[in-house]
Design an enzyme around this catalytic site. Structure first.
Site, mmCIF file in Angstrom:
data_model
loop_
_atom_site.group_PDB
_atom_site.id
_atom_site.type_symbol
_atom_site.label_atom_id
_atom_site.label_comp_id
_atom_site.label_asym_id
_atom_site.label_seq_id
_atom_site.Cartn_x
_atom_site.Cartn_y
_atom_site.Cartn_z
ATOM 1 C CB SER A 9 39.617 -13.125 12.811
ATOM 2 O OG SER A 9 40.959 -12.882 13.166
ATOM 3 C CB ALA A 237 38.779 -25.297 13.423
ATOM 4 C CE LYS A 238 36.331 -17.821 14.058
ATOM 5 N NZ LYS A 238 36.797 -16.488 13.631
ATOM 6 N NE ARG A 239 41.060 -25.662 9.099
ATOM 7 C CZ ARG A 239 41.789 -25.239 10.111
ATOM 8 N NH1 ARG A 239 41.570 -24.043 10.612
ATOM 9 N NH2 ARG A 239 42.745 -26.001 10.625
#
Length: 276
Positions: A9, A237-239
């Site tokens: 995504s 994780a991206k976050r």
């Protein structure tokens, strides 16, 4: 012929965990003369950034992977709408206006995918002026479909247990489809025969198997691989700001060597693989 896919995504840059997942999927297909697909899952509203899709392509090239790109989710909206309409007409979906805060205030039970919706809106008269999601009536769907199973390449035969996740959202308030509906429809449309993804999505497969039964879709095999963890034991994780592949690439790191190290499970300092 094995057909796998990598479906990122564009709401943040790829990191080492994505690279590992892409290499696994790519190699599983190529080992048998199969096909490795790239699908951009870009229906996350304003969080989807078109420029990141091109960054993803450069990252995969840097890793030495070859792929076939299939249509992005943003041009498949009609298929999601048609499937949701069919499920709604057949009585398998119901509208839900509950907010996350309202659900959490009810102190619902926790399942493997997080909070399990307690069915508050099922059968309730709803306010047409409030935005509503569409949820799957899992009990009704299971009553019609009966016992379902699915096969994981690593874990073997599994009995589907959609009730463990509760009545999940199929059409979001802020998006044309949830991950569950979009990914299930896309994999069928793309001819994916081996769904390769992280073990954190293992529980979601029961919902996807139920949707396949309801919509008459082909049933692939799954391959849920282990997850890369940081030195605190959390998955990359991206976050959480895990270092991006793009930064590694622009910094002069050798992508071919990195891909080979991932194949050999030789990870950078502080990174480990949690077995599935």
């Amino acid at each position: 012929m094995i057909v796998t896919r990598f479906a990122p995504s564009p709401n943040g840059s790829l990191h080492l965990g994505h690279a590992y997942s892409a290499v696994v999927a790519h190699d599983l297909a190529r080992e048998t003369g199969g096909r490795f697909l790239l699908r951009i899952e870009d229906i996350d509203g304003p969080r989807s950034r078109p420029e990141l899709a091109e960054e993803f392509r450069r990252d995969l090239e840097w890793l030495g992977l070859e792929w076939e790109e299939v249509p992005a989710q943003s041009i498949r909206l009609a298929s999601y709408e048609a499937a949701a309409h069919e499920l709604l007409e057949r009585g398998y979906l119901y509208p839900c206006t509950c907010t996350r805060a309202e659900i959490e205030a009810l102190e619902p039970r926790l399942g493997s995918q997080g909070v399990v919706y307690p069915g508050t809106c099922k059968g309730r008269l709803l306010d047409p002026d409030k935005p509503a999601a569409l949820r799957l009536d899992v009990d009704r769907a299971m009553a019609d479909c009966g016992e379902l199973s699915w096969d994981d390449a690593l874990a073997g035969r599994q009995l589907a247990d959609p009730r463990e996740a509760g009545d999940v959202v199929i059409v979001r308030k802020d998006a044309p489809a949830s991950y569950h509906l979009a990914a299930t429809l896309d994999d069928a449309a793309d001819g994916v025969t081996l769904v390769t993804r992280g073990y954190d999505l293992f529980p979601a497969t029961s919902i996807h198997r139920l949707l396949q039964a309801l919509l008459g879709l082909p049933v692939p095999r799954w391959h849920h691989h282990g997850l890369l963890l940081d030195d605190s034991g959390q998955k990359l994780a991206k976050r959480r700001g895990s270092p991006s592949l793009a930064d590694r690439r622009r910094g002069g790191e050798n992508g071919l060597l990195l891909a080979e190290q991932l194949r050999l499970r030789k990870f950078p300092a502080g990174i480990s693989l949690a077995s599935a």
